[in-house]
Motif scaffolding. Structure first.
Motif, PDB file in Angstrom:
ATOM      1  N   ASN A  20      74.542  75.933  88.654  1.00 19.16           N
ATOM      2  CA  ASN A  20      74.343  75.253  87.387  1.00 19.16           C
ATOM      3  C   ASN A  20      73.195  75.896  86.638  1.00 19.16           C
ATOM      4  O   ASN A  20      72.046  75.654  86.954  1.00 19.16           O
ATOM      5  CB  ASN A  20      74.041  73.759  87.625  1.00 19.16           C
ATOM      6  N   PHE A  21      73.509  76.701  85.658  1.00 19.42           N
ATOM      7  CA  PHE A  21      72.486  77.360  84.855  1.00 19.42           C
ATOM      8  C   PHE A  21      72.572  76.814  83.423  1.00 19.42           C
ATOM      9  O   PHE A  21      72.696  77.567  82.475  1.00 19.42           O
ATOM     10  CB  PHE A  21      72.706  78.882  84.844  1.00 19.42           C
ATOM     11  N   GLN A  22      72.511  75.489  83.287  1.00 23.28           N
ATOM     12  CA  GLN A  22      72.726  74.902  81.981  1.00 23.28           C
ATOM     13  C   GLN A  22      71.715  75.392  80.957  1.00 23.28           C
ATOM     14  O   GLN A  22      72.053  75.627  79.802  1.00 23.28           O
ATOM     15  CB  GLN A  22      72.669  73.369  82.087  1.00 23.28           C
ATOM     16  N   ASP A  23      70.437  75.528  81.362  1.00 24.72           N
ATOM     17  CA  ASP A  23      69.428  75.966  80.399  1.00 24.72           C
ATOM     18  C   ASP A  23      69.777  77.330  79.840  1.00 24.72           C
ATOM     19  O   ASP A  23      69.656  77.584  78.646  1.00 24.72           O
ATOM     20  CB  ASP A  23      68.048  76.013  81.062  1.00 24.72           C
ATOM     21  N   TYR A 360      77.776  88.525  80.997  1.00 22.00           N
ATOM     22  CA  TYR A 360      78.207  88.205  79.635  1.00 22.00           C
ATOM     23  C   TYR A 360      78.316  86.690  79.438  1.00 22.00           C
ATOM     24  O   TYR A 360      77.962  86.153  78.383  1.00 22.00           O
ATOM     25  CB  TYR A 360      79.546  88.873  79.330  1.00 22.00           C
ATOM     26  N   ALA A 361      78.807  85.993  80.456  1.00 17.87           N
ATOM     27  CA  ALA A 361      78.953  84.537  80.338  1.00 17.87           C
ATOM     28  C   ALA A 361      77.599  83.868  80.150  1.00 17.87           C
ATOM     29  O   ALA A 361      77.457  82.920  79.361  1.00 17.87           O
ATOM     30  CB  ALA A 361      79.655  83.982  81.572  1.00 17.87           C
ATOM     31  N   TYR A 362      76.583  84.364  80.853  1.00 20.81           N
ATOM     32  CA  TYR A 362      75.261  83.740  80.779  1.00 20.81           C
ATOM     33  C   TYR A 362      74.594  83.936  79.423  1.00 20.81           C
ATOM     34  O   TYR A 362      73.685  83.187  79.063  1.00 20.81           O
ATOM     35  CB  TYR A 362      74.348  84.295  81.876  1.00 20.81           C
ATOM     36  N   ILE A 393      83.204  80.726  85.875  1.00  8.67           N
ATOM     37  CA  ILE A 393      82.815  80.897  84.477  1.00  8.67           C
ATOM     38  C   ILE A 393      83.494  79.856  83.596  1.00  8.67           C
ATOM     39  O   ILE A 393      82.893  79.312  82.663  1.00  8.67           O
ATOM     40  CB  ILE A 393      83.119  82.337  84.026  1.00  8.67           C
ATOM     41  N   LEU A 394      84.750  79.530  83.894  1.00  8.84           N
ATOM     42  CA  LEU A 394      85.416  78.449  83.160  1.00  8.84           C
ATOM     43  C   LEU A 394      84.690  77.124  83.381  1.00  8.84           C
ATOM     44  O   LEU A 394      84.474  76.350  82.442  1.00  8.84           O
ATOM     45  CB  LEU A 394      86.871  78.330  83.623  1.00  8.84           C
ATOM     46  N   GLN A 395      84.293  76.869  84.624  1.00  9.17           N
ATOM     47  CA  GLN A 395      83.614  75.610  84.942  1.00  9.17           C
ATOM     48  C   GLN A 395      82.270  75.523  84.234  1.00  9.17           C
ATOM     49  O   GLN A 395      81.898  74.461  83.706  1.00  9.17           O
ATOM     50  CB  GLN A 395      83.411  75.484  86.451  1.00  9.17           C
ATOM     51  N   ARG A 396      81.521  76.601  84.194  1.00  4.95           N
ATOM     52  CA  ARG A 396      80.215  76.596  83.535  1.00  4.95           C
ATOM     53  C   ARG A 396      80.344  76.298  82.041  1.00  4.95           C
ATOM     54  O   ARG A 396      79.371  75.871  81.409  1.00  4.95           O
ATOM     55  CB  ARG A 396      79.525  77.950  83.722  1.00  4.95           C
ATOM     56  N   ASN A 397      81.518  76.540  81.508  1.00  9.72           N
ATOM     57  CA  ASN A 397      81.727  76.310  80.086  1.00  9.72           C
ATOM     58  C   ASN A 397      82.576  75.075  79.814  1.00  9.72           C
ATOM     59  O   ASN A 397      83.189  74.951  78.751  1.00  9.72           O
ATOM     60  CB  ASN A 397      82.334  77.559  79.450  1.00  9.72           C
TER      61      ASN A 397
END
Length: 679
Positions: A20-23, A360-362, A393-397
């Motif tokens: 979880n890298f929400q920030d 790229y996602a981050y 990557i889908l989940q993080r977004n």
């Protein structure tokens, strides 16, 4: 327990799980001209590479009629490559590229190709020299025959052969060494400057055939992201040969990928101990990892840069630097530069596409991320990891259900691929489906053979119970996970957050700090752990005075400029008096390197800034000291090249204006950059 505190603790545990890298997601970095940077860099590399002859080595043909010697097809090719790689005039084409080229042209065994077919392969690979061969038995001796072909014509330029009286690996190496020297005599320009000291395979590798066999299989497993299988293979290699430097290095690297630094530390020390007999090409990555493990990030990057300087055409050197910037210091923009260079040099480097997608996602460039993943899938359609990465990557977004479909597809490819099980459970947590998460995780506790699997499952189960507010059960899982780790201070920090008044947890945390103080003068001391402990001490307000002693020791004894500056920065937060703040601030300003935060780790800095703002309050009565502190740090942040740090530096200056009585200036500074002013 209040809901807000539960969410805070869950966030700590999620950070530990690296899921979880929400920030980082919410800060969209400014677009950088990556394509232009890559074109210039690759053009420079290609110019240097053009000075070298490109050599493609095919897997050899097995004519022994013994299936148990089939592994020598790749093993002998790798021995030839290892020996030829010592030359600074030759550019060895990656074996996977050679295999893919033969497969794409639908050709038979390389040893049987005619000159026209070899021309096609050479054109596909851009190869100047092609080496094909076979091995067989003749009068109880193992023989090898090699043909060196000219890439332009496909014709045989020279032939070479050798024999080994038996299958003793040392004798096989002694057979390969003179052959490679003959090949170099034929293809190199001997009028050019002399090459560095040359090493014989028997001296730089292993004395055991079985150890080498496990080593080569470990490389294949790692390339397919079967990390547990790769671990087992490399562990078998070093159990057979306890001086196998390259196997120790590979094993240490895998443990770092699995986030087990305590297991990696003694392995890289052994790799260093036995690396004296290795070639410079093998030794530089070992030295880089050793420096990184000791927290000397500046030195680590210098070793990697030296490797790239000597072997600019080697895509793996750029890949390792990309991995370093991505996974060690979380400088995603820098990681993208090196990873894009990697795939420009080698369009079939599947693991580079994997990391490139995350990078790229981050930074919010999702189209680029999905394109990289599609390329990864095209190169590894039957492996589970590309689908698992796509799911993450889908989940993080926020596309949770699509992510679940990808995880299930990964598990269909390999039902035992445990990262997808962990990620699938986490996706169900995001949907609030606690029982489904438990249903996946609980059976994983029965696997006693994979400690990483068990630790991850226990940590995820603890997170599940925290969300469900079953705090006692969560603590039980955390205790079990701690019992499986050598340095469980992250998990102990979570326990302190759950039970901040626990004298037992405080005592354990202070014992960890004292243990590090006792180790600080040892050569294997890992300085980075100090900053993690400082962050944990600040979060839990336990052992703050004790960690200050650790920082002072780094400031006094450590020669690495990055560590010195980071230790000074943390000391600024811990300073008690205006006089101390002024002295530390001056030292910080005098010693600062513009690129220092290129090498530092953002999770620690996130904690730093959280307490930096609160540390402004005690200096409120001394406006001069406050201005000196914030202006110096903000100037430094602007030159750091790290966008996250730059953002925090701006906020620091705004906070200084606020605390010194100019709230309107603070508001203007923030709104000018597009930030909301709530709070």
């Amino acid at each position: 327990m209040k809901k807000g505190r539960i969410l805070f603790i869950a966030g700590l545990l999620s950070l530990l799980l690296n899921c979880n890298f929400q920030d980082e997601q919410r800060i969209r970095l400014a677009k950088r001209p990556v394509e232009a940077i890559m074109r210039d860099r690759v053009k420079t590399i290609q110019l240097k590479a053009d000075e070298k002859k490109k050599v493609a080595i095919f897997d050899l043909r097995n004519d022994t009629h013994q299936s148990d010697l089939e592994w020598l097809r790749q093993g002998l090719a790798e021995m030839l490559a290892l020996s030829l790689a010592q030359s600074r005039q030759l550019n060895l084409i990656a074996s996977r590229n050679v295999i893919n080229a033969v497969a794409s042209l639908d050709l038979p065994s390389a040893y049987e190709l005619n000159s026209l077919q070899l021309q096609s392969v050479a054109q596909t690979l851009g190869a100047d020299v092609l080496i094909a061969g076979r091995y067989f038995f003749q009068q109880d001796s193992l023989r090898i025959e090699l043909k060196v072909h000219d890439g332009l014509s496909g014709e045989i330029a020279s032939s070479h052969h050798g024999s080994s009286p038996d299958l003793n690996i040392r004798n096989i190496f002694k057979m390969v060494d003179p052959i490679t020297h003959q090949i170099r005599e034929h293809v190199e320009d001997r009028s050019k400057s002399s090459t560095p000291k040359e090493y014989h395979l028997a001296d730089v590798s292993t004395s055991s055939l079985d150890a080498y066999k496990y080593y080569t299989s470990g490389i294949r497993f790692e390339d397919s992201f079967y990390l547990t299988d790769a671990l087992n293979a490399f562990e078998k290699a070093i159990s057979i040969d306890s001086t196998f430097a390259s196997a120790y290095y590979r094993l240490a690297r895998l443990h770092l990928m699995l986030k087990d630094e305590s297991a990696a530390q003694p392995l890289i020390q052994k790799a260093m101990r036995f690396s004296e007999r290795t070639s410079e090409r093998e030794r530089l990555p070992i030295q880089a990892m050793d420096a990184m493990m000791r927290g000397e990030k500046y030195n680590a990057v210098q070793y990697y840069n030296r490797y790239i300087e000597l072997y600019p055409e080697d895509d793996n050197g750029h890949y390792q630097l990309g991995i370093y910037y991505f996974s060690v210091v979380f400088n995603f923009g820098k990681a993208i530069e090196f990873l894009e260079t990697t795939v420009s040099l080698n369009p079939d480097h599947k693991l580079a596409y994997n990391t490139l997608a995350y990078a790229y996602a981050y930074i919010g460039e999702l189209d680029h991320a999905y394109n990289a993943l599609e390329k990864y899938i095209s190169l590894a359609a039957n492996e589970p990891n590309p689908y698992d990465s796509f799911g993450e990557i889908l989940q993080r977004n926020g596309r949770i259900n699509e992510a679940i479909d990808k995880y299930r597809l990964a598990l269909k490819k390999n039902p035992l691929f445990y990262p997808s099980k962990i990620h699938l459970a986490n996706a169900y947590l995001d949907l609030g489906k606690m029982n489904k998460a438990r249903h996946i995780l609980l059976p994983m506790l029965q696997n006693d053979s994979d400690v990483y699997l068990k630790i991850n499952a226990l940590t995820m189960l603890a997170l599940t119970e925290i969300y469900a507010e079953n705090i006692e059960k969560a603590k039980l899982y955390i205790h079990q996970a701690m019992s499986l780790q050598d340095q469980p201070y992250y998990l102990l920090s979570v326990l302190l957050a759950l039970e901040p008044e626990s004298e037992d947890y405080k005592r354990q945390f202070l014992e960890i700090i004292q243990n590090e103080k006792n180790n600080i003068n040892r050569p294997d001391f890992h300085s980075e752990i100090v900053f993690d402990l400082v962050s944990a001490a600040l979060i839990n307000q336990v052992g703050v005075a004790e960690v200050r002693d650790l920082l002072n020791a780094i400031i006094k004894f450590n020669k690495d400029p990055v560590l010195y500056n980071v230790a000074l920065a943390y000391s600024l937060v811990l300073g008690d008096s205006d006089e101390e703040l002024g002295k530390l601030g001056r030292r910080f300003a005098e010693s600062s390197l513009p690129g220092v935060f290129e090498y530092s780790t953002p999770p620690s800095w996130n904690y730093y800034w959280r307490f930096y703002f609160s540390s402004l309050k005690p200096t409120n009565n001394n406006h001069a000291a406050l201005r000196f502190l914030t202006d110096g740090l903000n100037d430094f942040a602007q030159h750091s090249g790290n966008p996250y740090f730059d953002v925090q530096g701006l906020l620091a200056s705004a906070a200084a204006e606020f605390y010194t009585g100019d709230p309107q200036i603070a508001k203007d500074m923030i709104t000018r950059q597009g930030f909301p002013c709530e709070g």
